[in-house]
Design a protein around this motif. Structure first.
Motif, PDB file in Angstrom:
ATOM      1  N   PHE A  51    -146.960  -9.891 -66.639  1.00 32.45           N
ATOM      2  CA  PHE A  51    -148.261 -10.068 -66.152  1.00 32.45           C
ATOM      3  C   PHE A  51    -148.629  -8.557 -65.569  1.00 32.45           C
ATOM      4  N   TYR A  52    -149.681  -8.059 -65.232  1.00 33.30           N
ATOM      5  CA  TYR A  52    -150.088  -6.875 -64.729  1.00 33.30           C
ATOM      6  C   TYR A  52    -151.525  -6.585 -64.140  1.00 33.30           C
ATOM      7  N   ILE A  53    -151.774  -6.185 -63.295  1.00 30.28           N
ATOM      8  CA  ILE A  53    -153.264  -5.969 -63.032  1.00 30.28           C
ATOM      9  C   ILE A  53    -153.380  -4.260 -63.319  1.00 30.28           C
ATOM     10  N   GLU A  54    -154.078  -3.871 -64.217  1.00 30.33           N
ATOM     11  CA  GLU A  54    -154.039  -2.206 -64.675  1.00 30.33           C
ATOM     12  C   GLU A  54    -154.244  -1.533 -63.519  1.00 30.33           C
ATOM     13  N   ASP A  55    -153.531  -0.280 -63.479  1.00 26.77           N
ATOM     14  CA  ASP A  55    -153.827   0.745 -62.561  1.00 26.77           C
ATOM     15  C   ASP A  55    -153.180   0.560 -61.300  1.00 26.77           C
ATOM     16  N   THR A  56    -152.346  -0.726 -61.221  1.00 21.07           N
ATOM     17  CA  THR A  56    -151.788  -1.008 -59.881  1.00 21.07           C
ATOM     18  C   THR A  56    -150.426  -1.200 -60.249  1.00 21.07           C
ATOM     19  N   GLU A  57    -149.592  -1.431 -59.059  1.00 23.52           N
ATOM     20  CA  GLU A  57    -148.169  -1.799 -59.149  1.00 23.52           C
ATOM     21  C   GLU A  57    -147.964  -3.162 -59.494  1.00 23.52           C
ATOM     22  N   TYR A  58    -149.183  -4.058 -59.098  1.00 22.81           N
ATOM     23  CA  TYR A  58    -149.060  -5.508 -59.184  1.00 22.81           C
ATOM     24  C   TYR A  58    -148.510  -5.992 -60.740  1.00 22.81           C
ATOM     25  N   GLY A  59    -147.616  -6.520 -61.041  1.00 23.77           N
ATOM     26  CA  GLY A  59    -147.088  -6.795 -62.187  1.00 23.77           C
ATOM     27  C   GLY A  59    -145.557  -6.787 -62.280  1.00 23.77           C
ATOM     28  N   GLY A  60    -145.165  -7.441 -63.209  1.00 18.37           N
ATOM     29  CA  GLY A  60    -143.363  -7.869 -63.273  1.00 18.37           C
ATOM     30  C   GLY A  60    -143.345  -8.832 -64.423  1.00 18.37           C
ATOM     31  N   ARG A  61    -142.084  -9.087 -64.626  1.00 13.62           N
ATOM     32  CA  ARG A  61    -141.574  -9.759 -65.766  1.00 13.62           C
ATOM     33  C   ARG A  61    -141.228 -11.321 -65.103  1.00 13.62           C
ATOM     34  N   ILE A  62    -141.742 -12.234 -66.116  1.00 16.74           N
ATOM     35  CA  ILE A  62    -141.773 -13.606 -65.790  1.00 16.74           C
ATOM     36  C   ILE A  62    -140.280 -14.168 -65.977  1.00 16.74           C
ATOM     37  N   ASP A  63    -139.520 -14.578 -65.128  1.00 15.92           N
ATOM     38  CA  ASP A  63    -137.979 -14.982 -65.003  1.00 15.92           C
ATOM     39  C   ASP A  63    -137.992 -16.486 -64.904  1.00 15.92           C
ATOM     40  N   SER A  64    -138.951 -17.072 -64.441  1.00 17.68           N
ATOM     41  CA  SER A  64    -138.851 -18.538 -64.272  1.00 17.68           C
ATOM     42  C   SER A  64    -140.383 -19.101 -64.304  1.00 17.68           C
ATOM     43  N   VAL A  65    -140.143 -20.620 -65.022  1.00 15.37           N
ATOM     44  CA  VAL A  65    -141.397 -21.267 -64.867  1.00 15.37           C
ATOM     45  C   VAL A  65    -141.079 -22.606 -64.297  1.00 15.37           C
ATOM     46  N   LYS A  66    -141.747 -23.026 -63.407  1.00 13.39           N
ATOM     47  CA  LYS A  66    -141.482 -24.352 -62.697  1.00 13.39           C
ATOM     48  C   LYS A  66    -142.817 -25.143 -62.674  1.00 13.39           C
ATOM     49  N   VAL A  67    -142.633 -26.510 -62.991  1.00 15.36           N
ATOM     50  CA  VAL A  67    -143.625 -27.430 -63.369  1.00 15.36           C
ATOM     51  C   VAL A  67    -143.472 -28.378 -61.971  1.00 15.36           C
ATOM     52  N   ASN A  68    -144.438 -28.514 -61.307  1.00 16.83           N
ATOM     53  CA  ASN A  68    -144.583 -29.655 -60.466  1.00 16.83           C
ATOM     54  C   ASN A  68    -145.442 -30.937 -60.880  1.00 16.83           C
ATOM     55  N   THR A  69    -144.738 -32.146 -61.434  1.00 18.02           N
ATOM     56  CA  THR A  69    -145.121 -33.258 -62.018  1.00 18.02           C
ATOM     57  C   THR A  69    -146.348 -34.055 -61.366  1.00 18.02           C
ATOM     58  N   SER A  70    -146.055 -33.967 -59.943  1.00 24.08           N
ATOM     59  CA  SER A  70    -147.043 -34.572 -59.324  1.00 24.08           C
ATOM     60  C   SER A  70    -148.733 -33.954 -59.185  1.00 24.08           C
ATOM     61  N   THR A  71    -148.736 -32.725 -59.243  1.00 26.33           N
ATOM     62  CA  THR A  71    -149.907 -32.125 -59.299  1.00 26.33           C
ATOM     63  C   THR A  71    -150.119 -31.323 -60.351  1.00 26.33           C
ATOM     64  N   ARG A  72    -149.267 -31.214 -61.295  1.00 27.66           N
ATOM     65  CA  ARG A  72    -149.381 -30.352 -62.734  1.00 27.66           C
ATOM     66  C   ARG A  72    -149.669 -28.845 -62.341  1.00 27.66           C
ATOM     67  N   GLU A  73    -149.227 -28.562 -61.273  1.00 22.45           N
ATOM     68  CA  GLU A  73    -149.418 -26.972 -60.952  1.00 22.45           C
ATOM     69  C   GLU A  73    -148.014 -26.442 -61.533  1.00 22.45           C
ATOM     70  N   ILE A  74    -148.386 -25.078 -62.204  1.00 19.35           N
ATOM     71  CA  ILE A  74    -147.492 -24.356 -62.757  1.00 19.35           C
ATOM     72  C   ILE A  74    -147.131 -23.149 -61.959  1.00 19.35           C
ATOM     73  N   THR A  75    -145.817 -22.828 -61.494  1.00 21.42           N
ATOM     74  CA  THR A  75    -145.406 -21.673 -60.856  1.00 21.42           C
ATOM     75  C   THR A  75    -144.705 -20.692 -61.546  1.00 21.42           C
ATOM     76  N   TYR A  76    -145.079 -19.489 -62.061  1.00 25.04           N
ATOM     77  CA  TYR A  76    -144.549 -18.517 -62.608  1.00 25.04           C
ATOM     78  C   TYR A  76    -143.964 -17.541 -61.633  1.00 25.04           C
ATOM     79  N   ALA A  77    -142.727 -17.240 -61.632  1.00 28.03           N
ATOM     80  CA  ALA A  77    -142.149 -16.220 -60.757  1.00 28.03           C
ATOM     81  C   ALA A  77    -141.393 -15.354 -61.578  1.00 28.03           C
ATOM     82  N   GLY A  78    -140.751 -14.261 -60.972  1.00 29.14           N
ATOM     83  CA  GLY A  78    -139.900 -13.137 -61.367  1.00 29.14           C
ATOM     84  C   GLY A  78    -139.787 -12.007 -60.557  1.00 29.14           C
ATOM     85  N   ARG A  79    -139.223 -11.058 -61.032  1.00 28.11           N
ATOM     86  CA  ARG A  79    -139.105  -9.701 -60.463  1.00 28.11           C
ATOM     87  C   ARG A  79    -140.265  -8.692 -60.922  1.00 28.11           C
ATOM     88  N   ASN A  80    -140.879  -8.196 -59.811  1.00 26.53           N
ATOM     89  CA  ASN A  80    -141.617  -7.264 -59.759  1.00 26.53           C
ATOM     90  C   ASN A  80    -141.275  -5.946 -60.517  1.00 26.53           C
TER      91      ASN A  80
END
Length: 635
Positions: A51-80
């Motif tokens: 993911f990235y926000i263009e012309d910033t350093e806000y970005g990185g590689r998605i190394d893990s995907v976590k699903v919360n079964t009670s709220t259906r919320e998905i958490t993407y995490a990784g290294r910037n």
């Protein structure tokens, strides 16, 4: 402070745009954890994508995907992007230090290429005034540091820092060295306390562990450990037994691995490029001894045999090794001359200052063969030097009488006093007639007496001559019982009477009575008289033992087994393959410490003595919702 930012774009693993997230929250840790966490209900982003926000350093590689079964919320995490740089190592190799010279941007690009990241990163020329030189000279990298630390250290050496921004056109992260802007952003990693059940897949586990250790002489040893996508450790030694994880002494004793049996290159690396996550591990370099049997005689065996070993097995079966020792050589020569060798009867001073007679350097033959055991060193003989008369009874005579002597005129020699025992006579007080009528009729009565010494009844007729009667003519006052004549003149055993006969015994040993005068004998050691053809001269020497194949061993070492074993344990600790976690009471997440810097976007400038200690930034659906600064440890 709320501020709208650019779109949050997500891509595939090749960084081609796949879409834009509209509803999300983003926590971005720039320089401490160097990671990110995106929470959303969208399932569009994919694992190993970006993911990235263009012309910033806000970005990185998605190394893990976590699903919360009670709220259906998905958490993407990784290294910037900084985290990706931080997962590569600038290896020192066998050198103690890596040295950098030249333009700082060229040097950074060289290190990026070395770590295989040219597909994602490029360093621009430094953004500096024209009169400022961005060259480094003789800069030394820290041993086996991360690529990120290497770049930061290079910049700091020129009082610079780096800016990062992602360019959508070339799909590259551009690194720009620049002055003053020490942009050390540290972001808060938030906790989610509403999770009931989570399934988490991680792909950013360390899969390349660079195990390093330092020998006593300061030389460095390095072995690379790799894992595959499932976390399995790849081969690092030719002998599979050496890869068994154990601390058992028995297993170590069965191994014959040497340094050359280990794979010190990267032939078994499975995950490379952006999939590689490397870390340096300072491990155990304790060498293990290996005794290798020699099948071929070493060159110059007679000069180098002491460098090798022999195997020994105790009665309990314990195996040990000892250094090969020289075999002693000896040659005996009979002294046939009638004249003794020089110094035979003279005291000779030794190198340690002591003195000994020359005769002790020669030998007598005591056996029948010509082995060393059949010869013994000539011994000195003791001769009486003088006597010392003692006429007063010593106070301790009772205990030391045997140290004194007297002269025996009968044996014509000096003798030491010996302990004496006194005769003790005990009355026989019990007698009984055990004769039969026939024995009485024949005039052959039989008696028994109770022996007070033996404490039992014995036959008087058979043992009468072992007992005593008083005799004034005897020196002891007693004599043995003998037969007597009866009325018919026949010699018969006398009839025993109570109190008339005695049993004899000996008293305990004790000192002899004081004789009135005793002597102390003083002796001296002196050489024996020389006799031709009796003594030998010996020439001693040493030689190497005879070579026998399979009998001798060479000591070698395995420096890598312990290092690799401890490294494998470290990989187990770092393993982040698929896992399931159940949390009933929520969980807590750490807040990291940070370093200082200057935030150009908000214009916050800091005095050098009070640097920014933390910057906490949160994004919600394209809005930067808050920025929190900590200066000198205070809000």
């Amino acid at each position: 402070m709320e501020e709208r930012i650019g779109d949050l774009v997500f891509t595939d693993p090749e960084r081609f745009e796949q879409g834009v997230l509209l509803e999300y929250s983003l926590d971005f840790d720039t320089t401490e954890e160097k990671d990110f966490e995106i929470k959303t209900i969208s399932a569009d982003p994919e694992l190993r994508g970006y993911f990235y926000i263009e012309d910033t350093e806000y970005g990185g590689r998605i190394d893990s995907v976590k699903v919360n079964t009670s709220t259906r919320e998905i958490t993407y995490a990784g290294r910037n992007f900084r985290g990706i740089l931080n997962s590569k190592i600038v290896e020192a190799g066998t050198a103690n230090y890596r040295v950098a010279n030249g333009n700082i941007s060229d040097e950074i690009n060289a290190r990026i290429a070395e770590c295989g990241l040219t597909d994602l990163f490029i360093c621009n020329q430094a953004d500096i005034p024209e009169n400022f030189r961005a060259d480094v000279t003789g800069f030394q990298y820290e041993q086996n540091c991360t690529l990120y630390d290497a770049i930061i250290a290079l910049a700091k050496s020129k009082n610079m820092t780096i800016l990062l921004d992602y360019d959508q056109k070339d799909r590259m992260v551009h690194i720009t060295p620049t002055l003053i802007n020490d942009y050390s952003d540290y972001l808060k990693y938030c906790a989610d306390n509403s999770v009931n059940f989570e399934i988490e897949e991680k792909t950013a586990a360390v899969n390349h562990l660079i195990c390093v250790a330092t020998d006593e002489d300061g030389s460095r040893r390095t072995i690379h450990l790799f894992t595959d996508g499932a976390g399995g450790v790849q081969p690092y030694c030719k002998d599979q037994a050496a890869m068994i994880e154990t601390d058992g002494e028995e297993t170590k004793a069965e191994l014959n691995t040497l340094d050359e049996d280990y794979f010190l290159d990267k032939r078994f690396q499975v995950l490379t490029g952006l999939d590689e996550v490397a870390e340096v591990y300072e491990g155990d370099n304790s060498p293990e001894e290996r005794y290798c049997m020699l099948q071929k005689q070493p060159d110059a065996w007679g000069a180098v045999y002491t460098q090798y070993y022999k195997k020994e097995v105790s009665e309990e079966g314990v195996v040990s090794y000892s250094a090969v020792e020289a075999e002693e050589t000896f040659e005996y020569e009979l002294l046939t001359s009638g004249t003794p060798p020089d110094g035979w009867s003279q005291l000779v001073q030794e190198t340690d200052g002591s003195k000994k007679y020359g005769c002790t350097n020669y030998y007598e033959r005591t056996g029948t063969d010509w082995t060393k055991d059949s010869f013994s060193q000539v011994s000195l003989v003791q001769v009486l030097d003088r006597t010392e008369a003692v006429t007063a009874r010593p106070a301790d005579w009772t205990y030391t009488y045997n140290l004194y002597a007297y002269y025996s005129k009968t044996d014509k020699e000096w003798k030491n006093y010996e302990a004496v025992k006194d005769d003790v006579y005990t009355k026989i007080t019990a007698v009984k007639d055990v004769s039969t009528k026939a024995q009485r009729k024949r005039g052959n009565p039989q008696w028994k007496i109770y022996d007070p010494i033996k404490r039992k009844w014995v036959s008087w007729n058979r043992s009468y001559n072992s007992y005593y009667k008083k005799d004034s003519k005897s020196s002891s006052g007693y004599s043995k019982v003998t037969k007597t004549k009866n009325k018919k003149g026949k010699m018969v055993v006398p009839r025993p009477k109570k109190g008339k006969y005695f049993a004899q015994s000996k008293s305990a040993e004790h000192a002899p009575p004081w004789p009135g005068k005793v002597y102390i004998l003083h002796y001296k050691d002196t050489p024996p008289p020389y006799v031709a053809s009796k003594y030998y001269r010996c020439e001693f020497g040493e030689k190497a033992p005879q070579w026998v194949g399979g009998e001798f061993y060479e000591l070698k070492y395995d420096h890598y087994r312990q290092l690799a074993q401890s490294g494998v344990k470290r990989l187990r600790e770092l393993d982040a393959s698929e896992s399931q976690n159940v949390t009933l009471e929520g969980f807590e997440v750490r807040i990291g410490d940070t370093v200082g810097g200057v935030d150009e976007e908000t214009g916050v400038g800091l005095d050098q003595s009070l640097p920014v200690s933390n910057i906490i930034v949160q994004f919600v659906s394209g809005i930067r919702s808050s920025v929190e600064y900590k200066i000198g440890g205070e809000d």
